[in-house]
Design an enzyme around this catalytic site. Structure first.
Site, PDB file in Angstrom:
ATOM      1  CG  HIS A   1      -6.122  52.436   8.272  1.00  0.00           C
ATOM      2  ND1 HIS A   1      -5.748  51.917   9.480  1.00  0.00           N
ATOM      3  CD2 HIS A   1      -7.414  52.850   8.419  1.00  0.00           C
ATOM      4  CE1 HIS A   1      -6.775  51.996  10.330  1.00  0.00           C
ATOM      5  NE2 HIS A   1      -7.796  52.561   9.710  1.00  0.00           N
TER       6      HIS A   1
ATOM      7  CD  GLU B   1     -14.857  49.811  11.726  1.00  0.00           C
ATOM      8  OE1 GLU B   1     -13.927  49.526  12.504  1.00  0.00           O
ATOM      9  OE2 GLU B   1     -14.715  49.831  10.475  1.00  0.00           O
TER      10      GLU B   1
ATOM     11  CG  ASP C   1      -8.789  51.042   5.082  1.00  0.00           C
ATOM     12  OD1 ASP C   1      -7.617  51.110   5.476  1.00  0.00           O
ATOM     13  OD2 ASP C   1      -9.756  50.830   5.839  1.00  0.00           O
TER      14      ASP C   1
HETATM   15  N1  ADE Z   1      -7.750  48.837   9.637  1.00  0.00           N
HETATM   16  C1  ADE Z   1      -7.962  49.318   8.421  1.00  0.00           C
HETATM   17  N2  ADE Z   1      -9.249  49.679   8.266  1.00  0.00           N
HETATM   18  C2  ADE Z   1      -9.884  49.412   9.441  1.00  0.00           C
HETATM   19  C3  ADE Z   1     -11.198  49.571   9.923  1.00  0.00           C
HETATM   20  N3  ADE Z   1     -12.175  50.074   9.154  1.00  0.00           N
HETATM   21  N4  ADE Z   1     -11.473  49.174  11.176  1.00  0.00           N
HETATM   22  C4  ADE Z   1     -10.518  48.652  11.942  1.00  0.00           C
HETATM   23  N5  ADE Z   1      -9.254  48.492  11.547  1.00  0.00           N
HETATM   24  C5  ADE Z   1      -8.926  48.870  10.299  1.00  0.00           C
HETATM   25 ZN    ZN Z   2      -9.731  52.962  10.336  1.00  0.00          ZN
END
Ligand code: ADE
Ligand code: ZN
Length: 328
Positions: free
Chosen positions: A12, A193, A272
């Site tokens: 991201h 996730e 991230d």
């Molecule tokens: N946006 C940034 N990181 C994310 C993540 N791990 N899961 C979902 N949306 C995100």
């Molecule tokens: Zn992500």
């Protein structure tokens, strides 16, 4: 020794912003970011919901195409240091111009220009995946999809869905995914996730994606694992992110190696990185330490990533040749 070449498919752009970059910008613009940073100057969050709040607060200082130009240069400098030869970054019209198409074009132009400078400087490549944010709902996603379709081409190569997987269902986003598919974009969605195997199955069935962001909880359903192998669905796995956010408690509990051993095409990304205090080099070091990944495994995983990249075939061929052992 230079770091081994890597391909990163799941990053991201805002989530890769160094905390110092965001802090300096906040100071310059007199934006109050109380609660965003911990005592050591890193990003502070308690859990996934809080992470999303802190992420939004950090993004609030990124207000102009010029901010994104500088951000892109900073992020790609770090990518080059990690040996990343190709990155696909998630970009959101929600953050870049609030869904206005004219503004979005200006942001894309600024990011692309920075990417060209970084390529000339370091030889690292960037492509964009326009990303709808699930917790903002299907109407916002339609606006995002229109922006994506209007800028689809050799640089905006994909469309994705990120954000809070616990909100809504993939089928709420069918209209958006159908329209960007028509526009020629390749597709990915965050799933597996915070949702289990059913969430991954829904993303495949309802959205027709070829890659899944994370997807690791597919491990909970052996029939789904078999399907991923059979259909060659590529997982953009971000182990350090999963551990930092508490999807799994420890590296040894992470299913990446079980998925790989079962034949699922796994790739490795950082999601991230400054939020999770990781780098792509650190991810591979953990995988070597925890699961005994050797250089050959790392190369094979990066070759999988190069083949699954959403860019044109000529670029993929270049990436694959750069991943070959070099003689020097
Ligand atoms: N946006 C940034 N990181 C994310 C993540 N791990 N899961 C979902 N949306 C995100
Ligand atoms: Zn992500």
């Amino acid at each position: 020794m230079s770091p081994c070449p890597k391909v990163e498919l799941h990053l991201h752009l805002e989530g890769a912003a160094p905390p110092t970059f965001i802090r300096d910008l906040a100071k310059k613009k007199s934006v109050n970011l109380t609660g965003v940073f911990d005592r050591d100057g890193g990003y502070a969050f308690r859990d996934f919901g809080h992470f999303l709040t802190v992420y939004d607060a950090a993004c609030s200082v990124l207000k102009t195409p010029e901010d994104y130009h500088r951000l892109t240069l900073a992020v790609l400098e770090e990518q080059a240091q990690q040996g990343v030869i190709y990155t696909e970054a998630f970009l959101s019209p929600e953050f870049c111009g609030g869904g206005d198409l004219g503004a979005w074009r200006e942001y894309v132009a600024a990011i692309r220009e920075a990417a060209e400078l970084a390529f000339a400087r370091d030889g690292t490549r960037l492509r964009g995946i326009v990303t709808a944010i699930r917790h903002l709902g299907p109407d916002a996603a339609r606006i995002t999809a229109r922006c994506a379709a209007e800028t689809a081409g050799d640089w905006v190569v994909g469309f994705g869905l990120a954000g809070d997987e616990r909100k809504g269902r993939p089928r709420d986003y069918v209209w958006s995914f159908d329209m960007v598919r028509e526009a020629g974009l390749s597709l990915t969605a965050h799933a597996g996730e915070w949702g289990g195997a059913a969430s991954v199955r829904d993303a495949l069935d309802d959205l027709g994606v070829s890659r899944i962001g994370h997807g690791v909880r597919a491990i909970e359903d052996p029939a789904l694992v078999e399907r991923l192998v059979r259909e060659g669905v590529v997982l953009e796995v971000c182990p350090g992110s999963n551990i930092a956010l508490g999807v799994y408690p420890r590296w040894k509990d992470h299913p990446i190696e079980r998925l790989r051993a079962a034949g699922v095409p796994v790739t490795v990304s950082t999601d991230d990185p400054p939020f999770f205090k990781t780098t792509l080099t650190a991810e591979y070091a953990h995988l070597a330490e925890t699961f005994g990944w050797e250089d050959e495994t790392v190369r094979a995983v990066n070759q999988t990533a190069a083949r699954a990249a959403f860019c044109d075939d000529a670029t993929k061929t270049t990436l694959l040749s750069l991943l070959e052992p070099q003689d020097d």
